[in-house]
Design an enzyme around this catalytic site. Structure first.
Site, PDB file in Angstrom:
ATOM      1  N   GLU A 211       0.812  -1.234   0.000  1.00  0.00           N
ATOM      2  CA  GLU A 211       0.000   0.000   0.000  1.00  0.00           C
ATOM      3  C   GLU A 211       0.834   1.268   0.000  1.00  0.00           C
ATOM      4  OE1 GLU A 211      -3.721   2.089   2.440  1.00  0.00           O
ATOM      5  OE2 GLU A 211      -3.212  -0.016   2.766  1.00  0.00           O
ATOM      6  N   LYS A 227      -8.568  -1.384   1.073  1.00  0.00           N
ATOM      7  CA  LYS A 227      -9.591  -1.752   2.054  1.00  0.00           C
ATOM      8  C   LYS A 227     -10.539  -2.738   1.383  1.00  0.00           C
ATOM      9  CE  LYS A 227      -9.516  -0.163   5.481  1.00  0.00           C
ATOM     10  NZ  LYS A 227      -8.845  -0.668   6.710  1.00  0.00           N
TER      11      LYS A 227
END
Length: 400
Positions: A211, A227
């Protein structure tokens, strides 16, 4: 607080620079020139300290929109690590319970310059002196305690205190041998966009994060929040794409990241370039979006760090209210997890969010994993998701 040069900064053996985001063309010939290490107990603003220290050593990052050229013979850039607690402190939120890794600083800035020739080979290529042994993992909370914390977040959502909170668990295990080769091999995990290591006196961090917390790419600030998770099967992919719960959780964090960037962006320049793309990390599918913006005139590194740290995908919404829930519910601090690790230089920023990250002190390895909790969360499923995220790292570290 310490600011020391390259001599005597680590008891763990050092190799070539392996920091996530460091220019690949330079890694084999970089040498450490200066180092700053800071802990919460030192006081002050870590974001400002980082920018000031960099400027004092030839890396001026007081206007990120200013064009900059790479000096192939002088100072290259700096490794930058910011713990989740330091990010919360800079943002004005609660820093949470004490860290389980007190040897690890909350802020590390390591300035690197180009050497005349190549330096030692990377740590992950060294044979492990004396053999490697990793003991049993000890979790800081039980599955029942984790599930109870999920229910507590759901209750807070029901009261209107928060919309979403990311809960993170910690585990540690004793080891013998040199931990750096095991930590360095985390970079080989599939999808580890921010694979690499950083080490100091009595501590080391190994990252396998997919990420992007914040990057400067083509003159734009970019963040890529992740997410939403499912097993990396055809069924898992279909389930992730079809899940209204996962999509709602994801969009909420995308909105939070848009707002974070808007605080430091040129007016009207924030945009969502990609929404809910499904990508793979090890044996998991994860949903990722890309949000970008043009930096405001005169934006410096310190203001940028205050805006984006700690990352929205590992805190929740609203961010400060989520940090309060995290501080009340998590049994130990996040240590190396859920912070930032990467590379900064004039014209170049590339910081990963330290999910899928482990740390070593002199006796134990430490690991963090968790997930976002919404009103629609199932406690058992959340406990299982955190375990699935930690499993590949546990397995690789045990293999040494």
């Amino acid at each position: 607080m310490s600011g020391n040069g390259p001599d005597g900064v680590g008891t763990l053996p050092a190799g070539a620079v392996d920091v996530p985001g460091a220019p690949r063309s330079c890694r084999g010939r970089l040498v450490e020139r200066a180092r700053l290490e800071w802990r919460l107990t030192d006081g002050g603003d870590p974001a400002a300290l980082a920018q000031e220290f960099l400027a004092a050593h030839g890396l001026v990052l007081d206007d990120l929109g200013r064009p900059a050229a790479h000096d192939p013979d002088g100072v290259c850039g700096a490794a930058l690590y910011v713990s989740a607690a330091a990010g919360a402190h800079a943002a004005g939120g609660p820093t949470g319970p004490p860290t389980p890794v007190p040897a690890l600083p909350d802020l590390v800035v390591v300035v690197h310059a180009h050497a005349g020739g190549s330096v030692a080979r990377p740590a992950g290529d060294r044979p492990t002196a004396g053999g490697w042994w990793l003991g049993d993992w000890r979790d800081s909370w039980t599955a029942r305690e984790h599930a109870d914390a999920v229910e507590a977040v759901r209750a807070a959502i029901g009261r209107g205190d928060v919309y979403q909170v990311n809960l993170v668990g910690h585990a540690d295990a004793p080891y013998t041998g040199d931990p750096l080769p095991a930590l360095a091999r985390l970079a080989a995990l599939p999808g580890a966009r921010y694979g690499g290591t950083l080490a100091g006196l009595g501590w080391a961090v190994g990252c396998a994060s997919p990420e992007t917390l914040i990057a400067l790419e083509g003159g734009r600030l970019v963040t890529r929040p992740i997410k939403g998770t499912r097993p990396a099967t055809d069924v898992g992919r279909r389930e992730l794409l079809a899940s209204s719960k996962e999509r709602a959780e994801h969009v909420m964090i995308v909105d939070l990241e848009r707002n974070d960037l808007a605080r430091v962006a040129r007016t009207g320049s924030v945009r969502v370039d990609e929404l809910f793309a499904v990508r793979r990390w090890c044996d998991l599918w994860q949903a990722e979006s890309t949000v970008s913006a043009a930096p405001a005139d005169g934006l410096g590194l310190a203001a940028l760090l205050r805006a984006v740290c700690p990352g929205g995908s590992v805190t929740g919404a609203p961010k400060l209210a989520a940090l309060a829930e995290i501080a009340a519910l998590e049994p130990v601090g996040r240590g190396a997890g859920m912070g930032a690790l990467g590379w900064v230089a004039p014209g170049r920023i590339d910081l990963g969010l330290t999910i899928r990250t482990a740390a070593a002190d002199a006796q134990r390895l430490h690991l963090w994993a968790g997930g976002g909790i919404t009103w629609g969360s199932d406690p058992g499923a959340e406990v299982a998701e955190a375990a699935a995220k930690a499993a590949p790292i546990r397995a690789l570290l045990a293999a040494g």
